[in-house]
Design an enzyme around this catalytic site. Sequence first.
Site, PDB file in Angstrom:
ATOM      1  CB  CYS A  85      -0.929   0.005   1.216  1.00  0.00           C
ATOM      2  SG  CYS A  85      -2.079  -1.381   1.306  1.00  0.00           S
ATOM      3  CG  HIS A 142      -0.389   3.696   4.567  1.00  0.00           C
ATOM      4  ND1 HIS A 142      -0.470   2.467   3.936  1.00  0.00           N
ATOM      5  CD2 HIS A 142       0.332   3.496   5.692  1.00  0.00           C
ATOM      6  CE1 HIS A 142       0.167   1.566   4.641  1.00  0.00           C
ATOM      7  NE2 HIS A 142       0.661   2.166   5.719  1.00  0.00           N
ATOM      8  CG  ASP A 304      -3.408  -0.226  -2.866  1.00  0.00           C
ATOM      9  OD1 ASP A 304      -4.075  -1.210  -3.256  1.00  0.00           O
ATOM     10  OD2 ASP A 304      -3.168  -0.016  -1.660  1.00  0.00           O
TER      11      ASP A 304
END
Length: 597
Positions: A85, A142, A304
């Site tokens: 990710c 993130h 992703d």
Amino acid sequence: MQCSYFLRWLGQVLSAGMLAAVATWVSAADRPNIVLMMADDAGYADFGFQSQFTGEPSPIQTPSLDQLANQSIAFSNAYLPASACSISRAGLLTGRQPLKFGYGFNAQPSDRPMEGFPVDQVTLMERTKQLGYTTGVIGKWHLGEQPQWQPQSQGVDNFYGFWEGGDYYFERPNNPVEIRRGTTAIDWWTEPSFNNVPPDPTRGRYLTDALGDEASKFIADHAGGAEPFFLYVPFNAPHGPYEAKAQDLALYPDLTGVRKTVAAMTTGMDRSVGNILSRIDDPNGDGNLSDSIADNTIVIFLNDNGGANGYHDNGPLFGLKGSGSEGGVRTPMLIRAPNLTAGVYDDLVSALDIFPTVVNAAGGSMTTPTDGVNLMPYLTGQQTGPAHESIAYRNRMNYAGIRKGEWKLVKHDAAETWKLHRLNPDGSGEEVDLQLQYPEIVQDLVRDFVAFDVTLDKSRNSTDAYVQHNDVFMRRNEAGPVSTWQHSTGWTWASDPGKITTISRDDPNPNMVLAFKPNNAANYRSINNTNRPSGISRALLNSGVQDIPGLGEVMLNEIRLEGAFTGAANREAVIEGNPLLLVRNLTGKAPGLRLDA
């Protein structure tokens, strides 16, 4: 006369940087808005529109994305820079291979204080903001939680979402993950739905609906404004934890267990995509399409990384998230743009291409390094030939791969051999290893990969528990007359001689230097038993036959022989073992053997 002279002078002195600044003077009406949406951990085959590439219909209902696909260029061979990710996002938002700036770990609290990428890397939000765009990010960030990596420090004007790598989809007591507007935590579950989406009858508002609401509101607020906008919507669906609305679960009576939940989560995300697209068509939501911005908005959708487990369907592709296989690094991708005819693009493309494509569409030019290309000339037919001859990637010592034409060379771990596959049009074919039959193709692809590999750093975005923030290692004579390069106490840091350590498989890189000192009292042997993912072997380089497990080269910039010898008798030191690949370091310093004794 004077005006003419001034214009000629202006044309002569405008630099590329000044031209980029001039681009911001163009009116918003002349530059497209840009909406970039990303799914999280979705299966390659878990969208209806992907059936044209997988050959099988999906049981998951994605009507909004299917409609978008009918209006878009769909890509049959789109790749990601990584299959995890945070690393994938870092590549997408910088347009660079993440290891070129030492980013190889998923950002998480245990990596503090090093969890983000270097702050001198320019993000897509920063660049579009330089070009006069209003920027928004709604969803999963993130990329670091410390202030220097938070969205407001990375060019984001409007943020709504969470900084962490995962979140629950329904509010619960003592929810450990906070949704923020800007930097302020909010009671998102109490806010009314901008799109009037009904909540779950018992669990309340659903986070994916909230993200779709906020993205829709951003579009409504900024459509037709003085500045164009760049909106990045990184959904966290259908990433775990696996939670879905009762209304969406009811759509799948024939599915069971977690697979049913994943299907419902994907449909919930598709609903939010549909609401976003509807606001592009009708920003005011009043049914009057006269204010539509669809004719001046670029829409991009991708995933992703591949599906994480058996709950997601990667279709004919081999492998999962976290691997170098097609199922980890290949992604569905769509681009809808003004004056772009819908269809299919079959040549290789990369998620890294999105950065230069967006920047050029926004009226700017590339002012930072990129591993992508502007796709628009290829999609419109202005540019012939493939956008990329090959696509290569690597993540730490975990995996490495290169795709060129129908051929795919992949190494799943530094200690393994390369495997050669001939991919079918649908992406299958990785189950069969053909390296013995085609050694010349293996050689060709390994050399192409190494040309890429010598441009990559080691991972640096973690703590000393996982990363050695050091490149110059000095052999400890105290390690004994015979020691390996992975000897547990065989080395010290030149920057901190008290730091006693080993050389890990992650350490060899273009910046690495090894220093060997004379031993006044004894001879010694230092044995290179270290591997790295690129793993050229003597067999490949010399005879063109099968790779040998565990016989991988070690990349470094320099070997130094240094220090004074004061012994009474002659001594010798022998360096032996796996091959060495001496390369320029990442600032261009030539490789070499140095005598400083």
